[in-house]
Write an enzyme that holds these catalytic residues in place. Structure first.
Site, short mmCIF file in Angstrom:
data_model
loop_
_atom_site.label_atom_id
_atom_site.label_comp_id
_atom_site.label_asym_id
_atom_site.label_seq_id
_atom_site.Cartn_x
_atom_site.Cartn_y
_atom_site.Cartn_z
N ALA A 246 0.84 -1.20 0.00
CA ALA A 246 0.00 0.00 0.00
C ALA A 246 0.87 1.24 0.00
O ALA A 246 1.94 1.26 0.62
CB ALA A 246 -0.88 0.02 1.24
N ARG B 52 0.25 5.84 -0.37
CA ARG B 52 -0.79 6.87 -0.29
C ARG B 52 -1.23 7.27 -1.68
O ARG B 52 -2.41 7.38 -1.97
CB ARG B 52 -0.16 8.07 0.45
CG ARG B 52 -1.09 9.05 1.04
CD ARG B 52 -0.32 10.04 1.89
NE ARG B 52 1.12 10.05 1.56
CZ ARG B 52 2.04 10.57 2.35
NH1 ARG B 52 1.72 11.10 3.49
NH2 ARG B 52 3.32 10.57 1.98
N LYS C 68 9.97 3.88 15.03
CA LYS C 68 10.38 4.12 16.42
C LYS C 68 9.40 4.97 17.19
O LYS C 68 9.21 4.78 18.39
CB LYS C 68 11.78 4.72 16.50
CG LYS C 68 12.10 5.86 15.56
CD LYS C 68 12.59 5.35 14.24
CE LYS C 68 12.49 6.36 13.14
NZ LYS C 68 13.72 6.72 12.53
N GLY D 18 19.23 2.38 12.41
CA GLY D 18 19.24 1.93 11.02
C GLY D 18 19.70 0.50 10.86
O GLY D 18 19.08 -0.45 11.34
N GLY E 40 17.26 10.86 1.92
CA GLY E 40 16.31 9.93 2.55
C GLY E 40 16.63 9.64 4.01
O GLY E 40 16.12 8.68 4.58
N ASP F 88 13.41 12.20 17.55
CA ASP F 88 13.66 10.88 16.96
C ASP F 88 14.67 10.09 17.82
O ASP F 88 14.45 8.91 18.11
CB ASP F 88 14.19 11.04 15.53
CG ASP F 88 14.57 9.71 14.90
OD1 ASP F 88 13.65 8.97 14.52
OD2 ASP F 88 15.77 9.40 14.82
N LYS G 288 14.20 6.51 20.02
CA LYS G 288 15.12 5.37 19.98
C LYS G 288 15.69 5.07 21.36
O LYS G 288 15.83 3.91 21.75
CB LYS G 288 16.25 5.65 18.98
CG LYS G 288 15.75 5.73 17.54
CD LYS G 288 16.79 6.36 16.64
CE LYS G 288 16.36 6.41 15.19
NZ LYS G 288 17.19 7.29 14.37
N GLY H 265 18.88 5.60 5.80
CA GLY H 265 19.01 5.36 4.35
C GLY H 265 18.30 4.07 3.96
O GLY H 265 18.04 3.21 4.80
P1 NDP Z 1 8.82 7.74 3.41
O1 NDP Z 1 8.12 9.01 3.68
O2 NDP Z 1 9.91 7.71 2.42
O3 NDP Z 1 7.75 6.63 2.98
C1 NDP Z 1 6.50 6.49 3.58
C2 NDP Z 1 5.63 5.63 2.70
O4 NDP Z 1 4.39 5.41 3.36
C3 NDP Z 1 5.31 6.26 1.33
O5 NDP Z 1 5.39 5.28 0.32
C4 NDP Z 1 3.87 6.73 1.49
O6 NDP Z 1 3.12 6.70 0.30
C5 NDP Z 1 3.32 5.68 2.44
N1 NDP Z 1 2.17 6.15 3.21
C6 NDP Z 1 2.06 7.25 3.97
N2 NDP Z 1 0.84 7.31 4.52
C7 NDP Z 1 0.16 6.22 4.08
C8 NDP Z 1 -1.14 5.72 4.29
N3 NDP Z 1 -2.02 6.34 5.08
N4 NDP Z 1 -1.50 4.57 3.68
C9 NDP Z 1 -0.60 3.92 2.87
N5 NDP Z 1 0.65 4.34 2.64
C10 NDP Z 1 1.02 5.48 3.25
O7 NDP Z 1 9.31 7.21 4.83
P2 NDP Z 1 10.57 6.29 5.14
O8 NDP Z 1 10.57 5.13 4.24
O9 NDP Z 1 11.78 7.14 5.26
O10 NDP Z 1 10.23 5.83 6.64
C11 NDP Z 1 9.32 4.79 6.90
C12 NDP Z 1 9.47 4.37 8.36
O11 NDP Z 1 10.80 3.91 8.59
C13 NDP Z 1 9.27 5.51 9.37
O12 NDP Z 1 8.68 4.99 10.54
C14 NDP Z 1 10.69 5.98 9.67
O13 NDP Z 1 10.81 6.59 10.93
C15 NDP Z 1 11.39 4.64 9.65
N6 NDP Z 1 12.83 4.70 9.41
C16 NDP Z 1 13.32 5.41 8.35
C17 NDP Z 1 14.66 5.42 8.08
C18 NDP Z 1 15.24 6.17 6.93
O14 NDP Z 1 16.47 6.21 6.79
N7 NDP Z 1 14.45 6.79 6.08
C19 NDP Z 1 15.60 4.67 8.92
C20 NDP Z 1 14.97 3.93 10.01
C21 NDP Z 1 13.64 3.96 10.22
P3 NDP Z 1 3.52 7.62 -0.97
O15 NDP Z 1 4.81 7.04 -1.50
O16 NDP Z 1 2.40 7.43 -1.91
O17 NDP Z 1 3.67 9.01 -0.45
N1 HSE Z 2 15.60 10.14 10.56
C1 HSE Z 2 16.31 9.07 11.16
C2 HSE Z 2 17.78 9.45 11.32
C3 HSE Z 2 16.19 7.85 10.31
O1 HSE Z 2 18.19 10.45 10.70
O2 HSE Z 2 18.49 8.80 12.06
C4 HSE Z 2 16.79 6.62 10.94
O3 HSE Z 2 16.08 6.22 12.06
#
Ligand code: NDP
Ligand code: HSE
Length: 438
Positions: free
Chosen positions: A45, A47, A107, A136, A189, A203, A207, A304
């Site tokens: 899924a 958005r 987290k 990460g 990212g 954040d 953690k 990342g």
């Molecule tokens: P992104 O913003 O890159 O991705 C979020 C995704 O969720 C998108 O594909 C978005 O859709 C989708 N989304 C948002 N709302 C909805 C909804 N209501 N229904 C369905 N899909 C939805 O986030 P990240 O991948 O960076 O982060 C994801 C998780 O991982 C978070 O909890 C973050 O804290 C955690 N995290 C991230 C890290 C990082 O380095 N980025 C590292 C460690 C943890 P669309 O693409 O259509 O907008």
């Molecule tokens: N935003 C977070 C960071 C992603 O910069 O560490 C990893 O949890």
């Protein structure tokens, strides 16, 4: 492999969701050899389904309604990579209610609602795995929860936000401007959807809440974490710290102090010779001190797509391996058995002891330093070093930096209040805590 592959439903196709799909495909054979069967994403899924994605989604059923994935009878493990609290919380609870295992990188969700989520998972006999939620790609949850389970853990401290570390590193190495580097971290990212969550230390506090819980066997208590961001750290503080032999890092610190637990996230001066001072860019490092093992350090990429996907996929493998085991024989979610959690309190910040870096603007006239040192002396605060800079003729003030020895935060608050009241001090006193991490 004779067993059918395990079918995954993915919520979110962003940085981490995309990385997870790519990694599961690229290393499919290796992963199946480890898990004992294949792991495939069958539905996902997002958005906005019209968004252009570079990712190949071949063979994956797509929906704009995440509940469809949770309700899909073929999906055995739900992987929540949306982020934020709602709808992530409702989706995770719905998956658990349907008897599905969950893997999440969220987290914020675990720190704020983990107690509720783990209780629900225990009732239903399902697993909720969250390795990617902290640091990460570093397998720090597994290391503390399993690898160090013979220890009484004393301290967990480290760099647990890649975005902040990237910003502080680029400011120091390139003299880059805060907003420019933050934009880079977003493009790469690393940053959260709302980057103030990174910058303000929230954040890292999420953690740290998780780390403290699995280290000390205490419930998740995000609201007890003292949290301070990096927004007020300027180029001059980085330079003065350097002159004094220190680096400024945003640290998360959880310490068992005997009479309570310290839980704090704040910018911190650490000696340049300490290995954590050399952790740069998006890299994270966590120091864990156990009574038997002594100090251990874990280092790797803290954010990342693929580093985080590495942790998500290792959770998927773990869940697949443990699916056929009895729930009571699995590793407890928070490392300690749910009926054996400790009720030791979290100490108020005022009773925590650290050393301090103080920066203030003194009016350029005789006797100012004597007034400041008199206040510090009266409150039992010993001075380790003083730097006085060349006065700015236009401003008629001179920056003065004090490095103090360790003192209770309560006394330092009183000292800062008294120093700020001096006529000869202009503006407020800026403090950064100092830790030797010995
Ligand atoms: P992104 O913003 O890159 O991705 C979020 C995704 O969720 C998108 O594909 C978005 O859709 C989708 N989304 C948002 N709302 C909805 C909804 N209501 N229904 C369905 N899909 C939805 O986030 P990240 O991948 O960076 O982060 C994801 C998780 O991982 C978070 O909890 C973050 O804290 C955690 N995290 C991230 C890290 C990082 O380095 N980025 C590292 C460690 C943890 P669309 O693409 O259509 O907008
Ligand atoms: N935003 C977070 C960071 C992603 O910069 O560490 C990893 O949890």
């Amino acid at each position: 492999m004779s067993l059918q592959p395990i079918k995954i439903g993915l919520l979110g196709l962003g940085t981490v969701g995309g990385g997870t799909i790519n990694l599961l495909r690229r290393n499919a054979e290796e992963i199946a050899r480890r898990a004992g069967r294949g792991i495939v994403v069958i539905s996902a899924a997002a958005r906005d389904l019209d968004k252009t994605r570079t990712l190949s989604l071949e063979g994956i059923r797509l929906t704009g309604n995440a509940q469809d994935v949770v309700a899909d009878p073929e999906v055995e493990i739900v992987c929540e990579l949306i982020g934020g609290i709602e709808p992530a919380r409702a989706l995770v609870l719905a998956a658990i209610e349907r008897g599905k295992h969950v893997v999440t990188a969220n987290k914020a969700l675990i720190a704020l609602h983990g107690n509720e989520i783990f209780a629900a998972a225990q009732r239903k006999g399902v697993m909720v795995a969250f390795e990617a939620a902290v640091a990460g790609g570093i397998p720090i949850i597994k290391a503390i929860r399993e690898g160090l389970s013979g220890n009484r853990i004393q301290t967990v401290a480290g760099i647990i936000n890649g975005t902040c570390n990237y910003i502080l590193t680029e400011m120091r190495e390139r003299g880059a401007d805060f907003q420019t580097v933050l934009a880079e971290a977003q493009r790469l990212g690393y940053a959260e959807a709302d980057p103030s969550v990174d910058i303000d230390g929230v954040d890292a506090a999420h953690k740290l809440t998780i780390l403290a819980s699995i280290a000390f066997g205490i419930p998740l208590q995000f609201d007890k974490v003292y949290t301070e961001g990096i927004g007020r750290i300027g180029a001059m503080d980085i330079a003065y710290a350097d002159e004094l032999g220190y680096r400024i890092k945003s640290l998360g610190i959880a310490r068992h102090a005997g009479d309570g637990i310290e839980l704090r996230v704040h910018p911190t001066l650490i000696p340049k010779r300490h290995p954590i001072a050399g952790v740069e860019g998006v890299m994270n490092a966590v120091l864990v001190v156990g009574d038997a093992v002594g100090p251990t350090m874990f280092y790797g990429r803290g954010a990342g797509a693929e580093p985080t996907a590495s942790a998500v996929v290792s959770d998927l493998v773990d869940v697949v391996r443990a699916m056929t085991s009895d729930p009571e024989n699995r590793v407890p979610h928070l490392a300690f058995q749910p009926n054996a959690m400790s009720d030791i309190t979290v100490k108020p910040m005022e009773s925590v002891q650290t050393a301090y870096y103080l920066r203030m603007n003194a009016v350029d006239k005789p006797g100012v330093l004597a007034n400041v040192t008199a206040i510090l002396g009266k409150l039992g605060i010993s001075i380790e070093a003083i730097i006085q800079k060349v006065p700015d003729p236009a401003a008629n003030v001179v920056p003065v930096i004090f490095l103090t020895q360790r003192v209770q935060e309560r006394n330092m608050n009183e000292a800062i209040h008294a120093i700020e009241a001096l006529d000869s001090i202009s503006g407020s006193v800026f403090r950064v805590r100092v830790e030797m991490l010995e």
